[in-house]
Write a protein that holds these residues in place. Structure first.
Motif, PDB file in Angstrom:
ATOM      1  N   LEU A   1       0.839  -1.203   0.000  1.00  0.00           N
ATOM      2  CA  LEU A   1       0.000   0.000   0.000  1.00  0.00           C
ATOM      3  C   LEU A   1       0.871   1.248   0.000  1.00  0.00           C
ATOM      4  O   LEU A   1       0.550   2.245  -0.661  1.00  0.00           O
ATOM      5  CB  LEU A   1      -0.910   0.012   1.235  1.00  0.00           C
TER       6      LEU A   1
ATOM      7  N   GLY B   1       1.794   2.745  -3.180  1.00  0.00           N
ATOM      8  CA  GLY B   1       0.737   3.323  -3.992  1.00  0.00           C
ATOM      9  C   GLY B   1      -0.038   2.297  -4.790  1.00  0.00           C
ATOM     10  O   GLY B   1      -0.592   2.625  -5.835  1.00  0.00           O
ATOM     11  N   SER B   2      -0.071   1.046  -4.328  1.00  0.00           N
ATOM     12  CA  SER B   2      -0.935   0.104  -5.025  1.00  0.00           C
ATOM     13  C   SER B   2      -2.281   0.073  -4.317  1.00  0.00           C
ATOM     14  O   SER B   2      -2.383   0.390  -3.139  1.00  0.00           O
ATOM     15  CB  SER B   2      -0.310  -1.280  -5.074  1.00  0.00           C
ATOM     16  N   THR B   3      -3.305  -0.304  -5.067  1.00  0.00           N
ATOM     17  CA  THR B   3      -4.639  -0.335  -4.472  1.00  0.00           C
ATOM     18  C   THR B   3      -4.788  -1.590  -3.637  1.00  0.00           C
ATOM     19  O   THR B   3      -3.965  -2.496  -3.680  1.00  0.00           O
ATOM     20  CB  THR B   3      -5.718  -0.338  -5.559  1.00  0.00           C
TER      21      THR B   3
END
Lengths: 259, 401
Positions: B288, B291-293
């Motif tokens: 996270l 910047g990953s969902t």
């Protein structure tokens, strides 16, 4: 709101931040202006809220159900708690390195390529290879791993793992790098390598580092903020904090009487 | 003379011994129990165990010996007397040993350890016993029936007047076909449910949903079978098989597979949920933080990290499916057949074991003995699956500890 582009180049401007974990009031009315291309250290005793505050800057506190943040944080003048801001996009811009090295159970290459792949930073394999090499070089790890890029990242030593995590964070080309006690799980030699790396990263990023070690803050940072019981007690040039602090609480902490 | 009296005698002596030893220890200490090497209740425990355990082992030994010697009458009078003598000896010896310096705690722990060893040995011996009983009868079977015909004949036609075709292939085919269909239903549903429960559901939703799903695991399989027989079977026949011209049998591979799949959902979901929860939070934070969902994190970090454990869960579910009988009898029928049509009635190894052993059983003809060979084959298959599952799960554990 306050003008963020005053005399110096302010990257992050936080004003009147309060954080609650359920009933607990973890951060009490903290305001701080963090400069670009500078290493800023947050020091203070355990449980003083320095890590909590750090996690406000990339909205990692959003992932904790009971956490509630009030106040105003702007990066380059843009409010990051604005409802229109997607925390996922924000975290691509504000990288984070954690206390314990946490490489994914994938190969070294895939660990570094993870962020660029997700954000579509490369158009083809050659570009991705290039990003991975560049990031590993910036993480001061390339020479050690260039012959075994496809071996698992979890097989590296603790210090190498942490540099891999730094390379992984750098690969997404963030503007700010947050480091939450990045050396607390490392031995002195690995610590020295990471500290050297932090100093180099300052050329490109604004680095914010939380640390337990006052010596480390003194070695790597230009600005230091001292936290105590959820308050930010003092924030100034690192030299001044360590030689001539204004607040008596800072003075007792750095001289070892509290904390 | 029955063994009731010695059992009562042992129980009474053991309980009485506890109190006698405890009060003896207290009086030996002369009021100050700090002088004792062991606490008074530890002396009591030692006496209780010294009385009961050797005597109970003696009872077990007698039962075993009587079985080996084919002794069918009631035990002769000296057996209960000897058992009571052993109990009394243990009682007297341990009472005499009560003193200020005696370390009763160590002695009592020794007895408890022998009890624990005994329990685990019983579990192992039972397994060994099962294997041997199957093995002997199977050898018996293969001395009357060619093994090539058993393993490679495609025809299953038992005939109690002799001259039967006993090929395992149609049965194995039915077993595997039904199990695969069951897994095709159970694995995606169970896995998605596990991902929802562990990653998306709030703590409160989880505390409601997880027990509800686990209720499915508590339903007796015969009840699932009834559900297959009266609801799912006719439904599939009327809405799928007949309109599409696949046949008009209510008992079908599809019916049994579907219902068995429902039975397996809680296996897959519950185990996978635990495994997904065991993936360190630091990995999720790391993903996270880049910047990953949430969904990218689950697909690219959490599930790959949990994969070995999930595979283990699926293999455990598979061995459960292979051994299932009741749902097959009521859902897929009892006709041994090699066919690709999923709306056709077929049957499995387990069902045929039951049908070969019900009714006329003299355990001498190949028609009845074949049940043991079938059972042994099944046992070997599920054992192999279980070993594989354990191996994978263990490798997974080493990764994070």
């Amino acid at each position: 709101m306050k003008d963020t582009s005053m005399t110096k180049n302010i990257k992050i401007s936080a004003n009147n931040i309060d954080v609650y974990y359920g009933e607990k009031h973890a951060i009490k009315d903290v305001s701080v202006q963090i400069e670009d291309k500078t290493v800023t250290a947050f020091i203070g005793p355990s449980g003083c809220g320095k890590s909590t505050f750090l996690r406000c800057i990339n909205r990692m506190n959003d992932t904790i159900d009971i956490a509630r943040v009030t106040g105003h944080i702007a990066i380059d003048g843009e409010d990051i708690y604005d409802p229109r801001v997607d925390p996922v996009q924000l975290r691509a811009k504000v990288g984070m390195v954690f206390q314990k090295p946490n490489p994914f159970p994938k190969s070294i290459y895939d660990n570094v390529a993870y962020g660029p792949k997700i954000h579509g930073l490369s158009r083809n394999k050659a570009e991705l290879d290039e990003i991975v090499e560049k990031s590993l070089r910036r993480g001061a790890l390339w020479e050690e791993v260039k012959d075994r890029l496809h071996e698992p990242g979890t097989g590296l030593s603790g210090g190498q793992q942490q540099r891999l995590c730094i390379a992984r964070a750098v690969a997404t080309e963030p503007e700010v790098l947050l480091m939450d006690e990045p050396c607390s799980a490392l031995d002195p030699i690995a610590t020295a390598q990471v500290e050297e790396l932090i100093d180099e990263l300052r050329q490109s990023f604004s680095v914010v580092i939380v640390t337990h070690s006052m010596q480390q803050a003194a070695r790597v940072s230009q600005k230091t903020a001292f936290f105590h019981l959820g308050n930010m007690v003092e924030y100034d040039e690192t030299d001044k904090i360590f030689t001539n602090p204004e607040d008596p609480r800072t003075e007792s902490y750095i001289s070892g009487r509290i904390g | 003379m029955s063994l009731t009296l010695p059992l009562l005698f042992i129980a009474a002596l053991s309980v009485g011994g506890f109190f006698i030893a405890r009060s003896r220890a207290q009086s030996a200490a002369g009021g100050d129990i700090r002088k004792l090497a062991s606490l008074p209740r530890q002396h009591g425990l030692n006496t209780a165990l010294s009385t009961a355990i050797p005597a109970l082992f003696a009872i077990l030994a007698w039962l075993f010996a009587a079985r080996l010697l084919s002794y069918r009458d009631a035990a002769p009078i000296w057996v209960p007397l000897a058992i009571m003598l052993i109990a009394t000896l243990g009682f007297i010896l341990s009472i005499m040993r009560v003193s200020v310096t005696f370390r009763a705690r160590t002695a009592a722990e020794g007895w408890i350890r022998s009890l624990l060893i005994g329990a685990s040995v019983i579990a192992i011996l039972t397994t060994v016993g099962i294997v041997f009983s199957m093995l002997f009868e199977s050898i018996n079977f293969f001395s009357q029936y060619r093994w090539q015909d058993f393993f490679f004949s495609t025809n299953w036609a038992p005939n109690f007047r002799g001259n039967s075709d006993l090929g395992i292939l149609p049965l194995l085919w039915g077993t595997l076909y039904i199990s695969v269909i069951a897994l095709i239903f159970a694995v995606p549903i169970g896995l998605f449910a596990a991902v929802y429960l562990s990653e998306y559901a709030s703590r409160r939703t989880r505390s409601v949903f997880k027990p509800l799903i686990e209720i499915l695991a508590g339903i007796p399989t015969i009840v699932y079978g009834l559900f297959a027989l009266v609801t799912v079977g006719p439904f599939l026949r009327d809405y799928f098989a007949q309109p599409t011209g696949f046949g008009d049998s209510a008992s079908s591979v599809m019916t049994a597979g579907l219902v068995m799949g429902i039975m397996l959902i809680p296996f897959v979901s519950s185990l996978s949920d635990d495994i997904i929860n065991a993936v360190p939070q630091s990995l999720r934070d790391g993903s996270l933080g880049l910047g990953s969902t949430h969904s990218e994190t689950i697909r690219q970090v959490v599930l790959p990290a949990a994969l070995p454990g999930i595979v283990g869960a699926i293999l455990l579910a598979a061995s459960r499916a292979i051994g299932e009988t009741m749902i097959v009898v009521l859902g897929a029928g009892a006709a041994a057949r090699l066919d690709l049509n999923p709306f056709e009635a077929m049957t499995t190894v387990t069902v045929k074991i039951v049908s070969q052993l019900t009714g006329d059983t003299d355990f001498a003809s190949p028609e009845t003995l074949v049940a043991f060979a079938l059972g042994l084959t099944l046992f070997v298959i599920t054992l192999a699956l279980n070993v594989l599952a354990l191996y994978i799960v263990r490798r997974y554990r080493e990764q994070y500890e």
